[in-house]
Design a protein around this motif. Structure first.
Motif, mmCIF file in Angstrom:
data_model
loop_
_atom_site.group_PDB
_atom_site.id
_atom_site.type_symbol
_atom_site.label_atom_id
_atom_site.label_comp_id
_atom_site.label_asym_id
_atom_site.label_seq_id
_atom_site.Cartn_x
_atom_site.Cartn_y
_atom_site.Cartn_z
ATOM 1 N N VAL A 15 9.739 -24.813 -3.709
ATOM 2 C CA VAL A 15 8.710 -25.764 -4.129
ATOM 3 C C VAL A 15 9.363 -27.130 -4.229
ATOM 4 O O VAL A 15 10.587 -27.238 -4.343
ATOM 5 C CB VAL A 15 8.061 -25.381 -5.478
ATOM 6 N N VAL A 16 8.546 -28.167 -4.195
ATOM 7 C CA VAL A 16 9.090 -29.512 -4.318
ATOM 8 C C VAL A 16 8.521 -30.178 -5.571
ATOM 9 O O VAL A 16 7.314 -30.178 -5.794
ATOM 10 C CB VAL A 16 8.849 -30.376 -3.060
ATOM 11 N N MET A 17 9.444 -30.654 -6.408
ATOM 12 C CA MET A 17 9.076 -31.481 -7.543
ATOM 13 C C MET A 17 9.072 -32.899 -6.988
ATOM 14 O O MET A 17 10.102 -33.572 -6.943
ATOM 15 C CB MET A 17 10.079 -31.324 -8.680
ATOM 16 N N LEU A 18 7.898 -33.337 -6.514
ATOM 17 C CA LEU A 18 7.774 -34.602 -5.791
ATOM 18 C C LEU A 18 7.331 -35.706 -6.746
ATOM 19 O O LEU A 18 6.255 -35.631 -7.341
ATOM 20 C CB LEU A 18 6.771 -34.448 -4.640
ATOM 21 N N LEU A 81 8.992 -39.912 4.663
ATOM 22 C CA LEU A 81 8.914 -40.752 3.467
ATOM 23 C C LEU A 81 9.431 -40.038 2.219
ATOM 24 O O LEU A 81 9.321 -40.554 1.116
ATOM 25 C CB LEU A 81 7.474 -41.225 3.236
ATOM 26 N N ILE A 82 9.968 -38.835 2.412
ATOM 27 C CA ILE A 82 10.478 -38.050 1.286
ATOM 28 C C ILE A 82 11.998 -38.155 1.233
ATOM 29 O O ILE A 82 12.680 -37.986 2.248
ATOM 30 C CB ILE A 82 10.041 -36.573 1.408
ATOM 31 N N GLY A 87 18.384 -30.203 -6.409
ATOM 32 C CA GLY A 87 17.588 -29.021 -6.693
ATOM 33 C C GLY A 87 17.970 -28.420 -8.025
ATOM 34 O O GLY A 87 19.007 -28.771 -8.603
ATOM 35 N N LEU A 88 17.129 -27.551 -8.511
ATOM 36 C CA LEU A 88 17.399 -26.814 -9.735
ATOM 37 C C LEU A 88 17.893 -25.423 -9.358
ATOM 38 O O LEU A 88 17.829 -25.022 -8.194
ATOM 39 C CB LEU A 88 16.130 -26.720 -10.583
ATOM 40 N N VAL A 102 13.101 -27.920 -5.411
ATOM 41 C CA VAL A 102 13.758 -29.056 -4.785
ATOM 42 C C VAL A 102 13.223 -30.320 -5.449
ATOM 43 O O VAL A 102 12.016 -30.463 -5.626
ATOM 44 C CB VAL A 102 13.469 -29.088 -3.265
ATOM 45 N N ILE A 103 14.115 -31.221 -5.829
ATOM 46 C CA ILE A 103 13.711 -32.469 -6.475
ATOM 47 C C ILE A 103 13.714 -33.571 -5.424
ATOM 48 O O ILE A 103 14.702 -33.764 -4.714
ATOM 49 C CB ILE A 103 14.664 -32.827 -7.625
#
Length: 169
Positions: A15-18, A81-82, A87-88, A102-103
């Motif tokens: 998952v992405v912590m966006l 653009l990311i 990551g954790l 993923v941060i």
């Protein structure tokens, strides 16, 4: 950031912590975290709040690839653009497989995010809201086992389960 088989853990999803900065707030304001509300037409987790992401596909060489691909598929977050920040630690799911958070941040304007068949709503929540002091805790029984979860309430949304556990840590 750990690879798929890091530490003997079988990571099956990412998952992405966006994070998105709000340039309209004086002094920039706190960045917002992108959350999604799952639609009622998906097979699992109907109506639940989560982070963009999902299961690994064959073409995904690294968990980052999965997180970025899923963010694009679910909310139209543009990969170019990311920016990945790290990551954790992988976190266990109910079936004891692992998800890697993923941060990342994006310069993409939140107004250009779009939901699709999987996502019924895109939620922009100030990241400062997800402080451990603002959480509740509860236990529930599923598949014959008692589980523990954190719970955050943001506006009219309830964030619990794996997502809340990721945010609380």
């Amino acid at each position: 950031i750990p690879h798929w088989n890091a530490c003997g853990q079988k990571i099956k999803a990412a998952v992405v912590m966006l994070f998105v900065s709000d340039k309209s707030t004086p002094n920039g304001g706190p960045a917002s975290l992108v959350l999604t509300k799952r639609s009622m037409s998906v097979r699992t987790h109907k109506g639940q709040i989560g982070l963009p992401g999902g299961k690994r596909e064959d073409q995904d060489i690294h968990p980052i690839d999965t997180a970025i691909r899923e963010a694009y598929e679910e909310i139209n977050a543009k990969p170019d653009l990311i920016r990945i920040h790290g990551g954790l630690e992988p976190i266990a799911t109910l079936d004891q497989s692992y998800v890697l958070p993923v941060i990342a941040s994006t310069t993409q304007a939140p107004t250009t995010f779009k939901n699709n068949d999987e996502v019924s709503e895109i939620i922009m929540a100030p990241w400062t809201y997800f402080d451990i002091q603002s959480t509740e805790e509860f236990s529930f029984t599923i598949f014959g086992k008692t589980r523990h979860s954190y719970l955050f309430r943001y506006e009219h949304h309830t964030v619990w389960g794996l997502t809340a556990n990721i945010l609380a840590n």
